[in-house]
Design a protein around this motif. Structure first.
Motif, PDB file in Angstrom:
ATOM      1  N   PHE A 165       0.906  -1.035   0.064  1.00 57.28           N
ATOM      2  CA  PHE A 165       0.104  -0.033  -0.136  1.00 57.28           C
ATOM      3  C   PHE A 165       0.824   1.074   0.157  1.00 57.28           C
ATOM      4  O   PHE A 165       0.743   2.082  -0.672  1.00 57.28           O
ATOM      5  CB  PHE A 165      -0.938   0.038   1.207  1.00 57.28           C
ATOM      6  CG  PHE A 165      -1.705   1.468   1.382  1.00 57.28           C
ATOM      7  CD1 PHE A 165      -2.706   1.546   0.645  1.00 57.28           C
ATOM      8  CD2 PHE A 165      -1.164   2.202   2.316  1.00 57.28           C
ATOM      9  CE1 PHE A 165      -3.388   2.988   0.511  1.00 57.28           C
ATOM     10  CE2 PHE A 165      -1.847   3.364   2.410  1.00 57.28           C
ATOM     11  CZ  PHE A 165      -2.787   3.789   1.715  1.00 57.28           C
ATOM     12  N   THR A 166       1.941   1.295   0.848  1.00 57.63           N
ATOM     13  CA  THR A 166       2.667   2.355   0.957  1.00 57.63           C
ATOM     14  C   THR A 166       3.621   2.600  -0.298  1.00 57.63           C
ATOM     15  O   THR A 166       3.839   3.882  -0.604  1.00 57.63           O
ATOM     16  CB  THR A 166       3.802   2.420   2.247  1.00 57.63           C
ATOM     17  OG1 THR A 166       3.178   1.921   3.343  1.00 57.63           O
ATOM     18  CG2 THR A 166       4.689   3.482   2.363  1.00 57.63           C
ATOM     19  N   TRP A 167       3.807   1.591  -0.954  1.00 58.46           N
ATOM     20  CA  TRP A 167       4.580   1.448  -2.317  1.00 58.46           C
ATOM     21  C   TRP A 167       3.500   2.069  -3.470  1.00 58.46           C
ATOM     22  O   TRP A 167       3.922   3.070  -4.210  1.00 58.46           O
ATOM     23  CB  TRP A 167       5.010   0.058  -2.697  1.00 58.46           C
ATOM     24  CG  TRP A 167       5.631  -0.085  -3.788  1.00 58.46           C
ATOM     25  CD1 TRP A 167       6.412   1.052  -4.763  1.00 58.46           C
ATOM     26  CD2 TRP A 167       6.199  -1.326  -4.662  1.00 58.46           C
ATOM     27  NE1 TRP A 167       6.936   0.574  -5.762  1.00 58.46           N
ATOM     28  CE2 TRP A 167       6.739  -0.930  -5.852  1.00 58.46           C
ATOM     29  CE3 TRP A 167       5.601  -2.545  -4.619  1.00 58.46           C
ATOM     30  CZ2 TRP A 167       7.166  -1.704  -6.554  1.00 58.46           C
ATOM     31  CZ3 TRP A 167       6.111  -3.333  -5.526  1.00 58.46           C
ATOM     32  CH2 TRP A 167       6.784  -3.069  -6.630  1.00 58.46           C
ATOM     33  N   SER A 168       2.372   1.674  -3.553  1.00 60.91           N
ATOM     34  CA  SER A 168       1.510   2.403  -4.481  1.00 60.91           C
ATOM     35  C   SER A 168       1.237   3.891  -4.326  1.00 60.91           C
ATOM     36  O   SER A 168       0.894   4.609  -5.277  1.00 60.91           O
ATOM     37  CB  SER A 168       0.233   1.502  -4.468  1.00 60.91           C
ATOM     38  OG  SER A 168      -0.534   1.481  -3.308  1.00 60.91           O
ATOM     39  N   LEU A 169       1.039   4.140  -3.153  1.00 55.89           N
ATOM     40  CA  LEU A 169       0.736   5.482  -2.772  1.00 55.89           C
ATOM     41  C   LEU A 169       1.723   6.453  -2.964  1.00 55.89           C
ATOM     42  O   LEU A 169       1.630   7.662  -3.567  1.00 55.89           O
ATOM     43  CB  LEU A 169       0.392   5.658  -0.968  1.00 55.89           C
ATOM     44  CG  LEU A 169      -0.007   7.110  -0.609  1.00 55.89           C
ATOM     45  CD1 LEU A 169      -1.215   7.498  -1.242  1.00 55.89           C
ATOM     46  CD2 LEU A 169      -0.306   6.907   0.962  1.00 55.89           C
ATOM     47  N   GLY A 170       3.249   6.086  -2.687  1.00 55.96           N
ATOM     48  CA  GLY A 170       4.312   7.080  -2.950  1.00 55.96           C
ATOM     49  C   GLY A 170       4.457   6.828  -4.516  1.00 55.96           C
ATOM     50  O   GLY A 170       4.634   8.076  -5.179  1.00 55.96           O
ATOM     51  N   ALA A 171       4.278   5.932  -5.075  1.00 56.99           N
ATOM     52  CA  ALA A 171       4.152   5.660  -6.773  1.00 56.99           C
ATOM     53  C   ALA A 171       3.365   6.692  -7.206  1.00 56.99           C
ATOM     54  O   ALA A 171       3.667   7.515  -8.213  1.00 56.99           O
ATOM     55  CB  ALA A 171       4.205   4.457  -7.123  1.00 56.99           C
ATOM     56  N   GLU A 172       2.036   6.648  -6.705  1.00 52.93           N
ATOM     57  CA  GLU A 172       0.858   7.502  -7.618  1.00 52.93           C
ATOM     58  C   GLU A 172       1.227   8.929  -7.357  1.00 52.93           C
ATOM     59  O   GLU A 172       1.192   9.794  -8.259  1.00 52.93           O
ATOM     60  CB  GLU A 172      -0.463   7.285  -6.533  1.00 52.93           C
ATOM     61  CG  GLU A 172      -1.703   7.851  -7.154  1.00 52.93           C
ATOM     62  CD  GLU A 172      -2.914   7.410  -6.777  1.00 52.93           C
ATOM     63  OE1 GLU A 172      -3.923   7.376  -7.319  1.00 52.93           O
ATOM     64  OE2 GLU A 172      -2.759   7.111  -5.466  1.00 52.93           O
ATOM     65  N   LEU A 173       1.594   9.479  -6.103  1.00 51.09           N
ATOM     66  CA  LEU A 173       2.077  10.659  -5.856  1.00 51.09           C
ATOM     67  C   LEU A 173       3.279  11.072  -6.738  1.00 51.09           C
ATOM     68  O   LEU A 173       2.989  12.356  -7.432  1.00 51.09           O
ATOM     69  CB  LEU A 173       2.191  11.010  -4.547  1.00 51.09           C
ATOM     70  CG  LEU A 173       1.124  11.004  -3.585  1.00 51.09           C
ATOM     71  CD1 LEU A 173       1.760  11.030  -2.115  1.00 51.09           C
ATOM     72  CD2 LEU A 173      -0.131  11.819  -3.985  1.00 51.09           C
ATOM     73  N   LEU A 174       4.185  10.384  -7.017  1.00 48.58           N
ATOM     74  CA  LEU A 174       5.027  10.845  -7.802  1.00 48.58           C
ATOM     75  C   LEU A 174       4.986  10.721  -9.136  1.00 48.58           C
ATOM     76  O   LEU A 174       5.591  11.525 -10.045  1.00 48.58           O
ATOM     77  CB  LEU A 174       6.233   9.936  -7.563  1.00 48.58           C
ATOM     78  CG  LEU A 174       7.204   9.806  -6.259  1.00 48.58           C
ATOM     79  CD1 LEU A 174       8.189   8.826  -5.997  1.00 48.58           C
ATOM     80  CD2 LEU A 174       7.837  11.315  -6.041  1.00 48.58           C
ATOM     81  N   LEU A 175       4.045   9.707  -9.637  1.00 47.80           N
ATOM     82  CA  LEU A 175       3.690   9.885 -11.078  1.00 47.80           C
ATOM     83  C   LEU A 175       3.012  10.956 -11.375  1.00 47.80           C
ATOM     84  O   LEU A 175       2.817  11.444 -12.660  1.00 47.80           O
ATOM     85  CB  LEU A 175       2.800   8.468 -11.203  1.00 47.80           C
ATOM     86  CG  LEU A 175       3.503   7.137 -11.590  1.00 47.80           C
ATOM     87  CD1 LEU A 175       2.478   5.964 -11.711  1.00 47.80           C
ATOM     88  CD2 LEU A 175       4.151   7.180 -12.945  1.00 47.80           C
ATOM     89  N   PHE A 176       1.812  11.310 -10.539  1.00 44.40           N
ATOM     90  CA  PHE A 176       1.302  12.651 -10.721  1.00 44.40           C
ATOM     91  C   PHE A 176       2.142  13.856 -11.011  1.00 44.40           C
ATOM     92  O   PHE A 176       2.158  14.711 -11.665  1.00 44.40           O
ATOM     93  CB  PHE A 176       0.412  13.195  -9.490  1.00 44.40           C
ATOM     94  CG  PHE A 176      -0.730  12.297  -9.479  1.00 44.40           C
ATOM     95  CD1 PHE A 176      -1.386  12.029 -10.614  1.00 44.40           C
ATOM     96  CD2 PHE A 176      -1.468  11.872  -8.230  1.00 44.40           C
ATOM     97  CE1 PHE A 176      -2.535  11.128 -10.377  1.00 44.40           C
ATOM     98  CE2 PHE A 176      -2.387  11.184  -8.079  1.00 44.40           C
ATOM     99  CZ  PHE A 176      -3.149  10.592  -9.123  1.00 44.40           C
ATOM    100  N   THR A 177       3.488  13.968 -10.301  1.00 48.94           N
ATOM    101  CA  THR A 177       4.476  14.890 -10.475  1.00 48.94           C
ATOM    102  C   THR A 177       5.010  15.033 -11.817  1.00 48.94           C
ATOM    103  O   THR A 177       5.260  15.631 -12.521  1.00 48.94           O
ATOM    104  CB  THR A 177       5.589  14.640  -9.214  1.00 48.94           C
ATOM    105  OG1 THR A 177       5.099  14.942  -8.189  1.00 48.94           O
ATOM    106  CG2 THR A 177       6.767  15.691  -9.689  1.00 48.94           C
ATOM    107  N   ALA A 178       5.482  13.522 -12.274  1.00 48.27           N
ATOM    108  CA  ALA A 178       5.806  13.174 -13.592  1.00 48.27           C
ATOM    109  C   ALA A 178       4.943  13.819 -14.709  1.00 48.27           C
ATOM    110  O   ALA A 178       5.499  14.323 -15.886  1.00 48.27           O
ATOM    111  CB  ALA A 178       6.290  11.683 -13.632  1.00 48.27           C
ATOM    112  N   MET A 179       3.791  13.428 -14.540  1.00 45.83           N
ATOM    113  CA  MET A 179       2.682  13.690 -15.467  1.00 45.83           C
ATOM    114  C   MET A 179       2.720  15.501 -15.479  1.00 45.83           C
ATOM    115  O   MET A 179       2.262  15.954 -16.784  1.00 45.83           O
ATOM    116  CB  MET A 179       1.246  13.074 -15.051  1.00 45.83           C
ATOM    117  CG  MET A 179       1.353  11.623 -15.125  1.00 45.83           C
ATOM    118  SD  MET A 179      -0.043  10.784 -14.658  1.00 45.83           S
ATOM    119  CE  MET A 179      -1.456  11.010 -16.159  1.00 45.83           C
ATOM    120  N   ALA A 180       2.427  15.998 -14.371  1.00 41.64           N
ATOM    121  CA  ALA A 180       2.559  17.540 -14.438  1.00 41.64           C
ATOM    122  C   ALA A 180       3.591  18.165 -15.219  1.00 41.64           C
ATOM    123  O   ALA A 180       3.519  19.319 -15.767  1.00 41.64           O
ATOM    124  CB  ALA A 180       2.444  17.930 -12.710  1.00 41.64           C
TER     125      ALA A 180
END
Length: 224
Positions: free
Chosen positions: A103-118
């Motif tokens: 869960f912590t892995w997916s949560l961190g990856a999701e937030l960082l992916l939003f950064t990459a997409m931005a």
């Protein structure tokens, strides 16, 4: 009654949402439907983008990664949650730590992916003439790889610190899955380091998302 060992907890009892029988059936149908929709939607996104060359662009590349993260997150929480609603509220220590890890892995990856997409949108709007160079295939793969590596390091730290704690007061998790805050409340050893690292990670990830918002504000009114 929850199983309790004053020296060592080897399994946890997940409290869940409600103990009312008539609500359990309603919640089961609701979350089973959500899980089915989430899996179907993300698989559809993955297949559509993969087999459509027109969609082989940086934004859709990150969208595939986001779909994978969403599948990881929902598959970490919902199957066990559905089992809990059928009466299986007990989760072993190892399974609880595994759930925390993924869960912590997916949560961190999701937030960082939003950064990459931005960042991808920032480059597309503010540097359209250099977009193909700044967001090349190599750069996109590097960004995605960095997202997964950073997030797995983050979750490894949190899970490793959690494993070092001793749980001897109670084994009732006042939540519907194993997460850092409710587990820290059950520890009978100091949790200062765990709380400090969790706060640091929150600040780091929140800072990245604040920067995304600033970039979006700067981009308003710009027309390609």
């Amino acid at each position: 009654m929850a199983w309790l060992n004053q020296t060592l907890v080897t399994e946890f009892l997940i409290k869940g949402f409600s103990e009312a029988p008539h609500l359990q059936s309603l919640f089961f149908v609701l979350f089973l439907s959500l899980y089915t929709v989430a899996l179907s939607g993300n698989i559809l996104i993955f297949v559509t983008i993969s087999f459509n060359p027109v969609l082989h662009t940086p934004m859709y590349f990150f969208l595939i990664n986001l779909a994978m993260v969403d599948v990881l997150c929902t598959s970490t929480i919902l199957p066990k949650l559905l089992e809990n609603m059928m009466g299986g509220r007990i989760i072993s220590y190892g399974s609880c730590m595994a759930q925390l890890f993924f869960f912590t892995w997916s949560l961190g990856a999701e937030l960082l992916l939003f950064t990459a997409m931005a960042y991808d949108r920032y480059v597309a709007i503010c540097h359209p003439l250099h977009y193909s160079t700044m967001m090349s295939k190599r750069v996109c793969i590097l960004l995605a790889t960095s997202v997964w590596i950073i997030s797995i390091i983050n979750t490894s730290v949190h899970t490793g610190l959690m494993i070092k704690l001793s749980f001897c007061h109670s084994n009732v998790v006042n939540h519907f899955f194993c997460e850092i805050p409710p587990l820290l409340k059950l520890s009978c050893t100091p949790t200062y380091l765990n709380e400090t690292m969790a706060f640091t990670a929150d600040v780091f990830l929140a800072k990245h998302n604040d920067n995304d918002d600033d970039d979006d504000d700067d981009d308003n009114g710009v027309i390609i």
